[in-house]
Design an enzyme around this catalytic site. Structure first.
Site, mmCIF file in Angstrom:
data_model
loop_
_atom_site.group_PDB
_atom_site.id
_atom_site.type_symbol
_atom_site.label_atom_id
_atom_site.label_comp_id
_atom_site.label_asym_id
_atom_site.label_seq_id
_atom_site.Cartn_x
_atom_site.Cartn_y
_atom_site.Cartn_z
ATOM 1 N N GLY A 1 0.821 -1.211 0.000
ATOM 2 C CA GLY A 1 0.000 0.000 0.000
ATOM 3 C C GLY A 1 0.854 1.260 0.000
ATOM 4 N N GLY A 36 -0.469 4.295 0.249
ATOM 5 C CA GLY A 36 -1.348 5.353 0.757
ATOM 6 C C GLY A 36 -0.587 6.144 1.814
ATOM 7 N N PHE A 37 -1.343 6.733 2.733
ATOM 8 C CA PHE A 37 -0.700 7.586 3.744
ATOM 9 C C PHE A 37 0.266 6.803 4.625
ATOM 10 C CE2 PHE A 37 -4.328 10.175 2.597
ATOM 11 C CZ PHE A 37 -3.743 11.422 2.510
ATOM 12 N N VAL A 45 -2.055 -7.344 -4.337
ATOM 13 C CA VAL A 45 -1.739 -8.379 -3.348
ATOM 14 C C VAL A 45 -3.034 -9.119 -3.021
ATOM 15 C CG1 VAL A 45 -0.851 -8.839 -1.039
ATOM 16 C CG2 VAL A 45 0.163 -7.030 -2.429
ATOM 17 N N GLU A 95 -18.618 17.576 3.798
ATOM 18 C CA GLU A 95 -17.868 18.344 2.797
ATOM 19 C C GLU A 95 -18.474 18.163 1.403
ATOM 20 O OE1 GLU A 95 -13.799 17.091 3.468
ATOM 21 O OE2 GLU A 95 -13.577 18.585 5.052
ATOM 22 N N ASP A 141 -5.649 2.593 8.163
ATOM 23 C CA ASP A 141 -7.059 2.197 8.304
ATOM 24 C C ASP A 141 -7.228 0.712 8.605
ATOM 25 O OD1 ASP A 141 -7.780 4.754 7.715
ATOM 26 O OD2 ASP A 141 -8.866 4.294 5.863
ATOM 27 N N ALA A 182 -6.232 10.114 8.097
ATOM 28 C CA ALA A 182 -4.880 10.244 7.538
ATOM 29 C C ALA A 182 -3.803 10.468 8.613
ATOM 30 C CB ALA A 182 -4.870 11.360 6.497
HETATM 31 C C1 LIG Z 1 -13.304 10.768 0.327
HETATM 32 C C2 LIG Z 1 -12.408 10.646 1.514
HETATM 33 C C3 LIG Z 1 -12.092 11.778 2.243
HETATM 34 C C4 LIG Z 1 -11.276 11.686 3.367
HETATM 35 N N1 LIG Z 1 -10.982 12.844 4.045
HETATM 36 C C5 LIG Z 1 -10.143 12.774 5.094
HETATM 37 C C6 LIG Z 1 -9.767 13.965 5.767
HETATM 38 O O1 LIG Z 1 -10.195 15.063 5.414
HETATM 39 N N2 LIG Z 1 -8.911 13.845 6.822
HETATM 40 C C7 LIG Z 1 -8.428 12.633 7.220
HETATM 41 O O2 LIG Z 1 -7.650 12.581 8.173
HETATM 42 N N3 LIG Z 1 -8.770 11.498 6.608
HETATM 43 C C8 LIG Z 1 -9.612 11.529 5.547
HETATM 44 N N4 LIG Z 1 -9.953 10.381 4.901
HETATM 45 C C9 LIG Z 1 -9.472 9.094 5.429
HETATM 46 C C10 LIG Z 1 -8.080 8.814 4.928
HETATM 47 O O3 LIG Z 1 -8.064 8.839 3.536
HETATM 48 C C11 LIG Z 1 -7.642 7.430 5.399
HETATM 49 O O4 LIG Z 1 -7.728 7.349 6.794
HETATM 50 C C12 LIG Z 1 -6.211 7.169 4.951
HETATM 51 O O5 LIG Z 1 -6.129 7.183 3.551
HETATM 52 C C13 LIG Z 1 -5.729 5.813 5.469
HETATM 53 O O6 LIG Z 1 -4.431 5.607 5.017
HETATM 54 P P1 LIG Z 1 -3.945 4.147 4.653
HETATM 55 O O7 LIG Z 1 -2.517 4.278 4.263
HETATM 56 O O8 LIG Z 1 -4.331 3.212 5.727
HETATM 57 O O9 LIG Z 1 -4.835 3.734 3.400
HETATM 58 P P2 LIG Z 1 -4.920 4.413 1.923
HETATM 59 O O10 LIG Z 1 -4.419 5.817 1.967
HETATM 60 O O11 LIG Z 1 -6.294 4.164 1.506
HETATM 61 O O12 LIG Z 1 -3.908 3.542 1.095
HETATM 62 C C14 LIG Z 1 -4.091 2.199 0.849
HETATM 63 C C15 LIG Z 1 -3.295 1.836 -0.384
HETATM 64 O O13 LIG Z 1 -3.270 0.437 -0.499
HETATM 65 C C16 LIG Z 1 -3.498 0.077 -1.833
HETATM 66 N N5 LIG Z 1 -4.084 -1.263 -1.824
HETATM 67 C C17 LIG Z 1 -5.219 -1.658 -1.208
HETATM 68 N N6 LIG Z 1 -5.425 -2.970 -1.351
HETATM 69 C C18 LIG Z 1 -4.394 -3.419 -2.088
HETATM 70 C C19 LIG Z 1 -4.043 -4.691 -2.597
HETATM 71 N N7 LIG Z 1 -4.793 -5.754 -2.363
HETATM 72 N N8 LIG Z 1 -2.920 -4.796 -3.341
HETATM 73 C C20 LIG Z 1 -2.150 -3.714 -3.602
HETATM 74 N N9 LIG Z 1 -2.420 -2.491 -3.141
HETATM 75 C C21 LIG Z 1 -3.530 -2.338 -2.394
HETATM 76 C C22 LIG Z 1 -4.434 1.147 -2.374
HETATM 77 O O14 LIG Z 1 -4.336 1.245 -3.781
HETATM 78 C C23 LIG Z 1 -3.914 2.381 -1.651
HETATM 79 O O15 LIG Z 1 -2.947 3.058 -2.407
HETATM 80 C C24 LIG Z 1 -10.772 10.438 3.771
HETATM 81 C C25 LIG Z 1 -11.082 9.290 3.041
HETATM 82 C C26 LIG Z 1 -11.891 9.395 1.915
HETATM 83 C C27 LIG Z 1 -12.217 8.157 1.132
#
Ligand SMILES: Cc1cc2nc3c(=O)[nH]c(=O)nc-3n(C[C@H](O)[C@H](O)[C@H](O)COP(=O)(O)OP(=O)(O)OC[C@H]3O[C@@H](n4cnc5c(N)ncnc54)[C@H](O)[C@@H]3O)c2cc1C
Length: 424
Positions: A5, A7-8, A73, A164, A293, A308
């Site tokens: 992942g 993401g953040f 994955v 929002e 998350d 995030a």
């Molecule tokens: C519309 C929206 C608005 C939001 N606004 C806010 C906000 O204003 N403030 C805030 O704090 N939080 C906000 N959030 C929440 C925030 O986005 C999440 O808490 C944060 O992204 C979690 O980070 P993460 O790294 O756990 O997951 P993510 O950032 O979601 O990253 C997960 C990554 O894993 C990858 N992935 C997933 N499954 C697989 C797999 N099987 N194989 C390969 N890659 C995979 C995905 O492609 C992604 O790139 C918002 C969320 C959304 C959807």
């Protein structure tokens, strides 16, 4: 060290490990990182999709010990210390799983089929196209009830995303679509309804700010319906648990998230997140850490929010703990540094709880702008977003009003005429 992942959480872990004496492999099914807090602005034509995503390879270009592979994955084999991916098996010594979350429809098939989501950039583009297509169709519709249905948007879920989104859709309608469609009576016929099952918006915010958010939304013209759980959706509208049917061509489901589907990991029910020790390690496999998350960790008797800042801080802790384990040192427990929560409601309207400060209105909005600009990745993206924001603010414009994809590709957009034809 393999990280799942970008993401953040995953990106932060990779950044912390950059330059350390470890070989890092970062995996993601997409080749870019998405700044999710601004997705709703892409969905409402305020920002271009490109402004809020950044290719992972360019973010980590200077990190010589970090490699990126775009792959899906499928599952983790904890016993064999190996990942099953669409690119084949990948072995690891240490694993950081940061695969995020997915939409939770609470098992309701009609919602998963008919409601639109806002979880990634594709959702945002699809939603933008859908709303604009509905207005295009409304401009051709002679039946007044059907026209109103086409211009009605129901947002289900009163968390920050729902608040929002509802505010931004209302502003799109009020400032832009009203001028784009002079033949339509947008003011009287287009509606944005925010429905929330609980008795307040913005769970986790102080009561005064929850009430302020509802007041600010209603001041704009959004209909806020509290204590109104959604039960089902159908091709013509939304059914509330009270039995009321709200005719609407657009229903957006932002009312729940669960841990993303990835096999082989223990799960907490009902959140489907992966339970972790305070050090973010999986109890049965201490060389596996989960961040963001997907990680289920309680603090003060409550699970940490899917946000995030939690993900970024956990990504950092997970990476630091891998380095500690490699150095033969005990891993440190994760402690969340809560700097507050905020949500914007529209032009010059927002609420922010920056402990102990409670802000609302213009000041909260300016703080929101600054914080989001600061956290957005990449100078180019910051610049593009700033220019778009200034343009939109000064000229009440939304530059990205593009209906993407083949015309009328979205089967969810079904007018009554079409269902009649299908039924014939
Ligand atoms: C519309 C929206 C608005 C939001 N606004 C806010 C906000 O204003 N403030 C805030 O704090 N939080 C906000 N959030 C929440 C925030 O986005 C999440 O808490 C944060 O992204 C979690 O980070 P993460 O790294 O756990 O997951 P993510 O950032 O979601 O990253 C997960 C990554 O894993 C990858 N992935 C997933 N499954 C697989 C797999 N099987 N194989 C390969 N890659 C995979 C995905 O492609 C992604 O790139 C918002 C969320 C959304 C959807």
């Amino acid at each position: 060290v393999v990280i799942v992942g970008a993401g953040f959480a995953g990106l932060e872990a990779a950044r912390l490990l950059a330059g350390s004496p470890v070989e890092v492999l970062l995996l993601d099914r997409r080749n870019f990182h998405t700044f999710t807090p601004l997705l709703y602005q892409v969905a409402t034509a305020g920002l271009e999709p490109d402004s809020i995503v950044k290719p992972v390879r360019s973010i980590l270009r200077r990190a010589a010990n970090v490699r990126f592979v775009m792959t899906e994955v499928v599952s983790v084999d904890l016993a064999a210390r190996c990942l099953l991916t669409s690119a084949g098996p990948i072995a690891y010594d240490y694993l950081i799983v940061a695969a995020g979350s997915a939409v939770n429809y609470f098992g309701r098939e009609s919602l998963s089929r008919l409601a639109m989501a806002l979880k990634d950039i594709d959702d945002a583009i699809a939603l933008r196209s859908h709303i604009l297509s509905c207005f295009e169709q409304a401009s051709l519709e002679e039946d007044a009830a059907e026209r109103r249905r086409l211009m009605t948007v129901v947002v289900a879920g009163g968390g920050p995303t729902g608040v929002e989104l509802a505010g931004a859709i209302h502003e799109l309608k009020q400032h832009v679509l009203r001028r784009d469609f002079p033949a339509l009576d947008v003011e009287a016929e287009a509606r944005v309804i925010l429905v929330e099952a609980a008795d307040a918006l913005l769970p986790g915010f102080p009561r005064a700010l929850q009430e302020s958010a509802a007041r600010q939304l209603e001041g704009l013209g959004v209909a806020v319906r509290l204590n109104s759980p959604v039960s089902e959706a159908n091709e013509t509208g939304v059914l509330l648990q009270s039995g009321e049917v709200v005719p609407a061509a657009t229903m957006i489901w932002v009312a729940g998230v669960i841990g993303t589907d990835l096999g082989g990991l223990p799960r907490h029910n009902p959140s489907r997140r992966v339970p972790v020790l305070p050090t973010l390690q999986v109890e049965e496999a201490p060389e596996v850490l989960v961040a963001g998350d997907l990680a289920y960790l309680e603090e003060g008797g409550r699970p940490l929010a899917m946000m995030a800042p939690v993900a970024i801080q956990q990504g950092r802790t997970a990476a630091a703990n891998v380095l500690r384990l490699l150095g033969g040192n005990p891993p440190q427990p994760f402690r969340y540094k809560d700097r507050g929560v905020m949500a914007t409601i529209g032009r010059t309207r927002a609420v922010a709880f920056l402990r102990p400060l409670r802000l609302s209105g213009l000041v909260a909005w300016l703080v929101w702008l600054g914080v989001h600009l600061f956290w957005l990745i990449g100078f180019r993206n910051k610049f593009l977003v700033l220019v778009d924001w200034a343009w939109n603010y000064l000229f009440y414009e939304r530059g990205s009003r593009v209906i993407a994809g083949p015309a009328r590709a979205d089967t969810r957009l079904q007018t009554r005429k079409e269902s009649d034809q299908a039924g014939r």
